[in-house]
Design a protein around this motif. Sequence first.
Motif, PDB file in Angstrom:
ATOM      1  N   ARG A  75      -3.458   1.160  17.912  1.00 39.54           N
ATOM      2  CA  ARG A  75      -4.860   1.748  18.298  1.00 39.54           C
ATOM      3  C   ARG A  75      -4.856   2.403  19.663  1.00 39.54           C
ATOM      4  O   ARG A  75      -4.490   1.607  20.544  1.00 39.54           O
ATOM      5  CB  ARG A  75      -5.824   0.852  18.194  1.00 39.54           C
ATOM      6  CG  ARG A  75      -7.350   1.442  18.578  1.00 39.54           C
ATOM      7  CD  ARG A  75      -8.552   0.657  17.995  1.00 39.54           C
ATOM      8  NE  ARG A  75      -8.446   0.942  16.456  1.00 39.54           N
ATOM      9  CZ  ARG A  75      -9.591   0.439  15.848  1.00 39.54           C
ATOM     10  NH1 ARG A  75     -10.386  -0.322  16.231  1.00 39.54           N
ATOM     11  NH2 ARG A  75      -9.443   0.390  14.426  1.00 39.54           N
ATOM     12  N   TYR A 121     -11.338   6.857  19.478  1.00 38.01           N
ATOM     13  CA  TYR A 121      -9.858   6.323  19.393  1.00 38.01           C
ATOM     14  C   TYR A 121      -9.268   6.948  18.054  1.00 38.01           C
ATOM     15  O   TYR A 121      -9.760   7.680  17.258  1.00 38.01           O
ATOM     16  CB  TYR A 121      -9.953   4.838  19.225  1.00 38.01           C
ATOM     17  CG  TYR A 121     -10.563   4.286  17.945  1.00 38.01           C
ATOM     18  CD1 TYR A 121      -9.988   4.166  16.702  1.00 38.01           C
ATOM     19  CD2 TYR A 121     -11.997   4.091  18.062  1.00 38.01           C
ATOM     20  CE1 TYR A 121     -10.612   3.565  15.535  1.00 38.01           C
ATOM     21  CE2 TYR A 121     -12.749   3.544  16.735  1.00 38.01           C
ATOM     22  CZ  TYR A 121     -11.820   3.371  15.696  1.00 38.01           C
ATOM     23  OH  TYR A 121     -12.502   2.865  14.243  1.00 38.01           O
ATOM     24  N   TYR A 137      -7.199   4.001  22.340  1.00 44.95           N
ATOM     25  CA  TYR A 137      -8.704   4.608  22.834  1.00 44.95           C
ATOM     26  C   TYR A 137      -8.473   5.835  23.633  1.00 44.95           C
ATOM     27  O   TYR A 137      -7.620   5.820  24.509  1.00 44.95           O
ATOM     28  CB  TYR A 137      -9.174   3.545  23.558  1.00 44.95           C
ATOM     29  CG  TYR A 137      -9.643   2.189  22.376  1.00 44.95           C
ATOM     30  CD1 TYR A 137     -10.930   2.515  21.857  1.00 44.95           C
ATOM     31  CD2 TYR A 137      -8.989   1.006  22.280  1.00 44.95           C
ATOM     32  CE1 TYR A 137     -11.345   1.503  21.066  1.00 44.95           C
ATOM     33  CE2 TYR A 137      -9.368   0.229  21.369  1.00 44.95           C
ATOM     34  CZ  TYR A 137     -10.528   0.413  20.567  1.00 44.95           C
ATOM     35  OH  TYR A 137     -11.113  -0.650  20.051  1.00 44.95           O
ATOM     36  N   CYS A 152      -9.165   7.831  26.960  1.00 41.29           N
ATOM     37  CA  CYS A 152      -9.414   7.712  28.375  1.00 41.29           C
ATOM     38  C   CYS A 152      -9.647   8.955  28.811  1.00 41.29           C
ATOM     39  O   CYS A 152      -9.244  10.181  28.534  1.00 41.29           O
ATOM     40  CB  CYS A 152      -8.151   7.183  29.101  1.00 41.29           C
ATOM     41  SG  CYS A 152      -7.583   5.448  28.439  1.00 41.29           S
ATOM     42  N   LYS A 175      -7.204  -0.201  26.558  1.00 37.35           N
ATOM     43  CA  LYS A 175      -7.272   0.954  25.901  1.00 37.35           C
ATOM     44  C   LYS A 175      -6.172   1.161  24.968  1.00 37.35           C
ATOM     45  O   LYS A 175      -5.819   2.189  24.402  1.00 37.35           O
ATOM     46  CB  LYS A 175      -7.280   2.312  26.929  1.00 37.35           C
ATOM     47  CG  LYS A 175      -8.811   2.108  27.754  1.00 37.35           C
ATOM     48  CD  LYS A 175      -9.824   2.593  26.827  1.00 37.35           C
ATOM     49  CE  LYS A 175     -11.188   2.878  27.624  1.00 37.35           C
ATOM     50  NZ  LYS A 175     -12.253   3.278  26.836  1.00 37.35           N
ATOM     51  N   TRP A 176      -5.470   0.051  24.648  1.00 37.51           N
ATOM     52  CA  TRP A 176      -4.822   0.199  23.292  1.00 37.51           C
ATOM     53  C   TRP A 176      -4.372  -1.146  22.862  1.00 37.51           C
ATOM     54  O   TRP A 176      -4.530  -2.057  23.412  1.00 37.51           O
ATOM     55  CB  TRP A 176      -3.195   0.740  23.708  1.00 37.51           C
ATOM     56  CG  TRP A 176      -2.453   0.094  24.660  1.00 37.51           C
ATOM     57  CD1 TRP A 176      -2.579  -0.191  26.053  1.00 37.51           C
ATOM     58  CD2 TRP A 176      -1.543  -0.839  24.462  1.00 37.51           C
ATOM     59  NE1 TRP A 176      -1.653  -1.112  26.742  1.00 37.51           N
ATOM     60  CE2 TRP A 176      -1.012  -1.745  25.550  1.00 37.51           C
ATOM     61  CE3 TRP A 176      -0.982  -1.362  23.239  1.00 37.51           C
ATOM     62  CZ2 TRP A 176       0.018  -2.464  25.640  1.00 37.51           C
ATOM     63  CZ3 TRP A 176       0.331  -2.106  23.261  1.00 37.51           C
ATOM     64  CH2 TRP A 176       0.658  -2.781  24.339  1.00 37.51           C
ATOM     65  N   GLU A 220     -15.244   7.904  27.993  1.00 37.39           N
ATOM     66  CA  GLU A 220     -14.350   6.886  27.457  1.00 37.39           C
ATOM     67  C   GLU A 220     -14.604   6.333  26.155  1.00 37.39           C
ATOM     68  O   GLU A 220     -14.618   5.428  25.655  1.00 37.39           O
ATOM     69  CB  GLU A 220     -14.376   5.602  28.311  1.00 37.39           C
ATOM     70  CG  GLU A 220     -13.931   6.030  29.962  1.00 37.39           C
ATOM     71  CD  GLU A 220     -12.137   5.987  30.129  1.00 37.39           C
ATOM     72  OE1 GLU A 220     -11.721   5.192  29.923  1.00 37.39           O
ATOM     73  OE2 GLU A 220     -11.915   6.987  30.603  1.00 37.39           O
ATOM     74  N   GLN A 221     -14.840   7.377  25.091  1.00 38.64           N
ATOM     75  CA  GLN A 221     -15.284   7.107  23.800  1.00 38.64           C
ATOM     76  C   GLN A 221     -14.045   7.698  22.882  1.00 38.64           C
ATOM     77  O   GLN A 221     -13.611   8.673  23.155  1.00 38.64           O
ATOM     78  CB  GLN A 221     -16.469   7.643  23.395  1.00 38.64           C
ATOM     79  CG  GLN A 221     -17.695   7.152  24.504  1.00 38.64           C
ATOM     80  CD  GLN A 221     -18.055   5.782  24.324  1.00 38.64           C
ATOM     81  OE1 GLN A 221     -17.986   5.156  23.236  1.00 38.64           O
ATOM     82  NE2 GLN A 221     -18.385   5.079  25.455  1.00 38.64           N
ATOM     83  N   GLN A 230     -13.072  14.448  22.156  1.00 39.46           N
ATOM     84  CA  GLN A 230     -11.797  13.739  22.040  1.00 39.46           C
ATOM     85  C   GLN A 230     -10.744  14.762  21.481  1.00 39.46           C
ATOM     86  O   GLN A 230     -10.990  15.631  20.521  1.00 39.46           O
ATOM     87  CB  GLN A 230     -11.957  12.513  21.369  1.00 39.46           C
ATOM     88  CG  GLN A 230     -10.804  11.675  21.291  1.00 39.46           C
ATOM     89  CD  GLN A 230     -11.025  10.590  20.346  1.00 39.46           C
ATOM     90  OE1 GLN A 230     -12.018  10.234  19.895  1.00 39.46           O
ATOM     91  NE2 GLN A 230      -9.751   9.832  20.135  1.00 39.46           N
TER      92      GLN A 230
END
Length: 526
Positions: free
Chosen positions: A362, A505, A364, A366, A351-352, A502-503, A406
Motif C-alpha cells: 500500500r 492510496y 499512500y 504524499c 505512508k506505506w 495527503e489523501q 491524486q
Amino acid sequence: MKDNYEVLSKQGFWGDQRDGTYVNPVLPGDYSDPDVIRVGEDYYCISSTLHCSPGMAVLHSKDLVSWKMIGHVVSDLTSIGPEYNYDRMNRYGRGVWAGSIRFHKNKFWVYFFTPDEGLFMSTAAEPAGPWEPLHQVWEVSGWDDCCSFWDDDGQGYLVTTNFADNYNIHLFKLSGDGKELLHDSDTIIHQYKGSEANKIYKIDGYYYFFHSEVRCEEGKDVRVVIMLRSKSIYGPYEEKELIHTHGIEIDREPNQGGLVQTALGEWYFISHQGTGGYYEGRTLHLLPVTWVDGWPIIGNDTDGDGIGEMVWGGSKPINGYPTTVLSTNDDFERWVLEPQWEWNHQPKDGKWSLTERPSYLRLYACRPIEKDNFFTVSNIISQRAFRTVHNTATAKIDVSGMVDEQEAGLCHFAQTYCTIGVQQRKGTRVLKYNNSGTIELGPQLRVSTIWLRSVWNIDGINRFEYSVDGMHFTSFGGVYQLGWGNYRGDRIGLYCYNSESEQGYIDADWFCYEAAEEVRCGNESE
C-alpha cells in the motif's frame, strides 16, 4: 577480430552462460563502486547507493559471476543527515559513496564517506544484517573512497582521498574499536589528478595501495588503474599501471573495484564500468588477475607490455553452483520489502505498508515538496533497470482507494523521468503519460484494477502499455529514451502522490520485472 565475448556483451548478453563461461558485465545494472571479499567459500560485495534508501547494497555470490542482493548496511538515511529526508530530498548524486567491506574479529566491517557529512561505519555478524546503528567516525566534507585495513599486529588503518584538497590520498590509524581516526597519525601517501577508488592490501609481505587517477593517454583524459607497493605501510612506494583504459566507447574504463583471491588461490578483480553514460549506470564486471614479479595484471596482457587489457568474458572461476537469477519480482507476500527495492531518499513513515492489506504494497499519497516537480515526490520506490536484450516490467495495481488530485503508476527516472499512471480529478480517473512535463491524457478508466507495463530493449528506448483485464495490452504515450543522471542509472518503480493533500492510496498486488526474456508473470488475469 573482436573477442567473441565482446561481441556477445555488446549484443546484450551478460553473466553466466550456463556452459562454464561468463560474459561481462556479470550484472547489467547499476552496481557502482564495488568492493569484494571472500569469507570461506562465500563472496560478498558492497555497492554505493547515493541518495537511495536503504543505503549501501550488500550482495552475495558463490562463484563471483552469479550475484544476489541480500541487504543493505544503512536502514535509515536520516542517520546520516536531515537533507536525505522526505521533506527535503536534497542529496541527488550525493549520499552513500564508495566504501569498503572487510572481515575482522569475526565481524563484517563497512566504512564509507558521504561527500557532505563525513565518514561512517557499521559492523554486523552476518552480511545480510542486522547491521549495527550507523556510527559517524568523522564529521567533515570533501572526502571519499575509503578502505579499512588491519595489519598482522592488529593495528587498524584507513586510506581515503581528500578530493576537496587536490585529491591527496591520506592514511590514518584507527582506534582499537575502529570507531575513531587517530588524526595525529595522518600521513599523505600519494597525490595525482583525480586520485580515488582506494583499496589497501597486504600480500606476501608487501603493502599494496590500489587506486585510480586521471591521466592523458592516447590524447585524451582517461581513468588509469594504479598500484603502489612497499615493504612499509608508510613507503617509499613503487608504482605500476595495472590495466590500460581507453575510454567508455572502447573498454568502458574498468577502474573502481577490488581484488579477491579464490579458495584455490586464483585472483580476480571486481570492477564497475567507469563513467556511466548509458542508461544502466555503472555495471559490474569480473576480470582475471595474474601476478608477475610481485605485481598484479588486471585482464589480459595481450601485447606483453606488462599492463592488462579489458576482458569481456571467459571461463567461470568456480563451477558446481546453480545460476542465481537476479531478484527483481515481488508479490509482496512478505512483511518486509525484497532487497532489490530502494526508496528515492528516505520515505515518510506511515505512508506505506505491507500489512494493512496483506499480500499488497500500500502506497499512500504524499504531497510533493514542489508542485509539478517529480523529483520532490516522496515515497517513490524503485529498483535498477538493466541493459539486456529485452526487458518487461509489469505492475498490477488496485486504484479503488484513489481520491481527487491524486496520481499514481509506473515510472522511470534518472536525470529525466517518464511515467504512465492514473490521474483522478472531479471523481473521474483517466490514463496519464508524462515525459518530463510533456503530458498526454488517455481514456477514462472505469475499472478498479489496472495493469501497467514498461518495455525496452538493449537500446533503452522505452514504451509504455496498459491493460484493464491483464491479458490484452495497449500501447500508450510516446517513446522515452532511458538515461543516466546524478551518478545513477535508470530506475524503474512505482510512484503515488497528491498535489493538494495527503489523501488517497493505491495497492500494488505484484511487480514483475523480467530481463532478457519475454515471459508471463504468473496468472495476470487474477
